[in-house]
Design an enzyme around this catalytic site. Structure first.
Site, PDB file in Angstrom:
ATOM      1  N   HIS A 179      45.180  34.351  35.608  1.00  0.00           N
ATOM      2  CA  HIS A 179      44.418  34.436  34.358  1.00  0.00           C
ATOM      3  C   HIS A 179      43.841  35.851  34.277  1.00  0.00           C
ATOM      4  O   HIS A 179      43.906  36.607  35.249  1.00  0.00           O
ATOM      5  CB  HIS A 179      43.267  33.429  34.352  1.00  0.00           C
TER       6      HIS A 179
ATOM      7  N   HIS B 166      42.342  43.084  34.616  1.00  0.00           N
ATOM      8  CA  HIS B 166      43.415  43.008  35.607  1.00  0.00           C
ATOM      9  C   HIS B 166      43.779  41.550  35.875  1.00  0.00           C
ATOM     10  O   HIS B 166      43.009  40.642  35.557  1.00  0.00           O
ATOM     11  CB  HIS B 166      43.002  43.710  36.904  1.00  0.00           C
TER      12      HIS B 166
END
Length: 195
Positions: A40, A126
């Site tokens: 995620h 990220h």
């Protein structure tokens, strides 16, 4: 409950991240690698909350999502954080104005609900591939490994996740989705699910 706000990834994107993660594993002596189901993009870590605070977060998310339209993000090669002689290795996200604006709007919306927010050093979008990694080679070698082409990932909703341990396994369980320009979709089942 321990919660954070993030962006779900489509299955095709998770599959491409697994291929990149395998390259990192080959270059590592050891580490804790992210379960593909847990891939995620974290937008805002919150931490421990009670039921009232969870409701306030959901109100903030609904308000934020109602003002946001869908957009794309794009991956941008490997990156890392280095802590105590170990690596957190991730797939980066290219600079993205809509994502930065979403992050700012979300913080404003949470503050409007009087949520106490921990100070964050910087928002570095990220996708974490692994933590506590000990590399078998120099970073410069790993950073030059051929990777799949950068992927474009659609962002159409924010998700409130709960971080739980189920049968000894860390699971990021979606509690509710907040589609952009849409309505809330509850995703939690009566029994914990490994989504």
């Amino acid at each position: 409950m321990r919660v954070f706000i993030g962006i779900k990834l489509p299955e095709v994107s998770k599959g491409q991240l697994v291929a990149v993660q395998e390259e990192v594993k080959r270059a590592s002596l050891k580490g804790s690698f992210t379960d593909p189901d847990n891939f995620h993009l974290t937008v805002r870590f919150i931490g421990e909350v009670d039921q009232d605070q969870k409701s306030a977060i959901e109100t903030a998310l609904a308000r934020c999502a109602a003002e946001q339209g869908p957009f794309l993000i794009e991956t941008n090669g490997l990156g890392y954080f280095f802590k105590k002689n170990k690596w957190i290795i991730w797939m980066g996200i290219k600079e993205n104005s809509p994502l930065e604006q979403l992050y700012d709007q979300l913080n404003v919306s949470l503050q409007g609900e009087e949520m106490p927010l921990a100070e964050e050093v910087a928002f570095i979008p990220h996708l974490t591939l692994g933590r506590g990694i000990v590399l078998a080679q120099e970073w410069e070698v790993l950073s030059k490994v051929p990777l799949p082409p950068d992927q474009k990932i659609p962002v159409t909703a924010l998700t409130l996740f709960e971080s739980v341990r189920l049968n000894g396994k860390l699971v990021y369980r979606p509690l509710a989705d907040f589609p952009f320009k849409g309505r809330t979709i509850r995703t939690i089942a009566s029994k914990p699910t490994n989504i």
